[in-house]
Design a protein around this motif. Sequence first.
Motif, PDB file in Angstrom:
ATOM      1  N   ILE A 166       0.859  -1.248   0.079  1.00  0.00           N
ATOM      2  CA  ILE A 166      -0.006  -0.087   0.114  1.00  0.00           C
ATOM      3  C   ILE A 166       1.052   1.163   0.094  1.00  0.00           C
ATOM      4  O   ILE A 166       0.512   2.145  -0.755  1.00  0.00           O
ATOM      5  N   ALA A 167       1.941   1.287   0.851  1.00  0.00           N
ATOM      6  CA  ALA A 167       2.909   2.247   0.762  1.00  0.00           C
ATOM      7  C   ALA A 167       3.671   2.559  -0.502  1.00  0.00           C
ATOM      8  O   ALA A 167       3.641   3.737  -1.077  1.00  0.00           O
ATOM      9  N   ALA A 168       3.763   1.595  -1.113  1.00  0.00           N
ATOM     10  CA  ALA A 168       4.560   1.570  -2.421  1.00  0.00           C
ATOM     11  C   ALA A 168       3.626   2.267  -3.703  1.00  0.00           C
ATOM     12  O   ALA A 168       3.974   2.893  -4.676  1.00  0.00           O
ATOM     13  N   ASP A 169       2.274   2.271  -3.284  1.00  0.00           N
ATOM     14  CA  ASP A 169       1.473   2.778  -4.453  1.00  0.00           C
ATOM     15  C   ASP A 169       1.220   4.058  -4.019  1.00  0.00           C
ATOM     16  O   ASP A 169       0.507   4.795  -4.883  1.00  0.00           O
ATOM     17  N   GLU A 170       1.565   4.648  -3.057  1.00  0.00           N
ATOM     18  CA  GLU A 170       1.267   6.179  -2.567  1.00  0.00           C
ATOM     19  C   GLU A 170       1.840   7.326  -3.665  1.00  0.00           C
ATOM     20  O   GLU A 170       1.344   8.024  -4.128  1.00  0.00           O
ATOM     21  N   PRO A 171       3.172   6.957  -4.049  1.00  0.00           N
ATOM     22  CA  PRO A 171       4.475   6.474  -3.537  1.00  0.00           C
ATOM     23  C   PRO A 171       5.017   6.992  -2.642  1.00  0.00           C
ATOM     24  O   PRO A 171       4.853   8.399  -2.294  1.00  0.00           O
ATOM     25  N   PRO A 172       6.171   6.692  -1.874  1.00  0.00           N
ATOM     26  CA  PRO A 172       6.637   7.495  -0.612  1.00  0.00           C
ATOM     27  C   PRO A 172       7.679   8.505  -1.270  1.00  0.00           C
ATOM     28  O   PRO A 172       8.223   8.106  -2.319  1.00  0.00           O
ATOM     29  N   PRO A 173       7.847   9.393  -0.543  1.00  0.00           N
ATOM     30  CA  PRO A 173       8.804  10.354  -1.021  1.00  0.00           C
ATOM     31  C   PRO A 173      10.281   9.680  -1.093  1.00  0.00           C
ATOM     32  O   PRO A 173      10.769   8.912  -0.118  1.00  0.00           O
ATOM     33  N   ASP A 174      11.152  10.399  -1.726  1.00  0.00           N
ATOM     34  CA  ASP A 174      12.555   9.767  -1.879  1.00  0.00           C
ATOM     35  C   ASP A 174      13.214  10.209  -0.757  1.00  0.00           C
ATOM     36  O   ASP A 174      13.238  11.441  -0.097  1.00  0.00           O
ATOM     37  N   GLY A 175      13.897   9.023  -0.155  1.00  0.00           N
ATOM     38  CA  GLY A 175      15.060   9.548   0.988  1.00  0.00           C
ATOM     39  C   GLY A 175      14.311   9.717   2.404  1.00  0.00           C
ATOM     40  O   GLY A 175      14.849  10.131   3.352  1.00  0.00           O
ATOM     41  N   CYS A 176      12.792   9.168   2.694  1.00  0.00           N
ATOM     42  CA  CYS A 176      12.289   9.224   3.971  1.00  0.00           C
ATOM     43  C   CYS A 176      12.362   8.173   4.582  1.00  0.00           C
ATOM     44  O   CYS A 176      11.377   7.183   3.929  1.00  0.00           O
TER      45      CYS A 176
END
Length: 281
Positions: free
Chosen positions: A125-135
């Motif tokens: 689910i987090a990968a579909d957001e997707p997460p901001p880089d380097g966080c």
Amino acid sequence: MAPAKATNVVQLLLGSTALWLSQLGAGTVAASKSVTAHLAAKWPETPLLLEASEFMAEESNEKFWQFLETVQELAIYKQTESDYSYYNLILKKAGQFLDNLHINLLKFAFSIRAYSPAIQMFQQIAADEPPPDGCNAFVVIHKKHTCKINEIKKLLKKAASRTRPYLFKGDHTFPTNKENLPVVILYAEMGTRTFSAFHKVLSAKAQNEEILYVLRHYIQKPSSRKMYLSGYGVELAIKSTEYKALDDTQVTTVTNTTIEDETEANEVQGFLFGKLNLLVY
């Protein structure tokens, strides 16, 4: 001469015995050979602390958040302690909210990695957001992302004008009396310092009924180790490739002879009594 012959006979018997014992030992070693199979999942190994939290959530939402409060920065011990010591530390923390029976159930859940798929679900689910880089952790406030705590207040101002996010059944929602509030979803790995910093701010706002605080597991750097599963049976089927030639002419002859015999037994002077019996019934 007689003693010499006796000595030769004894030596011969001893040599035969030694040869028989060596063959017996070789047969035992050969018989002990086995095939070991490992079943690995497609996702990497998940932290036991997160799996323990899912076990708590299954007990009750209240126990989940109580357990979370006691393990906010527990992951830092994983760097200094052995895996076995860290495992016992998690059980000790869980023991504050569980009886001995449920502790044994938690150990069994660890052994078969029963809650690992739930952790991987949140990771997807987090990968579909997707997460901001380097966080290491980030929050989503009505489709707006940030990994800076000081930006949360800014994103909350116009949150009501944006679409509310969809919440899943397995989401962990902080206990609150109101539901019609701006939804703040935290993606973080429980037990890390980054998670603890976000949690303190968001839990305070949730207690003041300013937001609806939702936690979803997120691991920025997944483990490089494979996720081995236990409790599953594996069957190794070996097919024999040896084919035997059979003469099927005899089988055909016997079958034809049997049919002719049955026909002759049912036919008397042109009358088929087998069919007549069927008509009578």
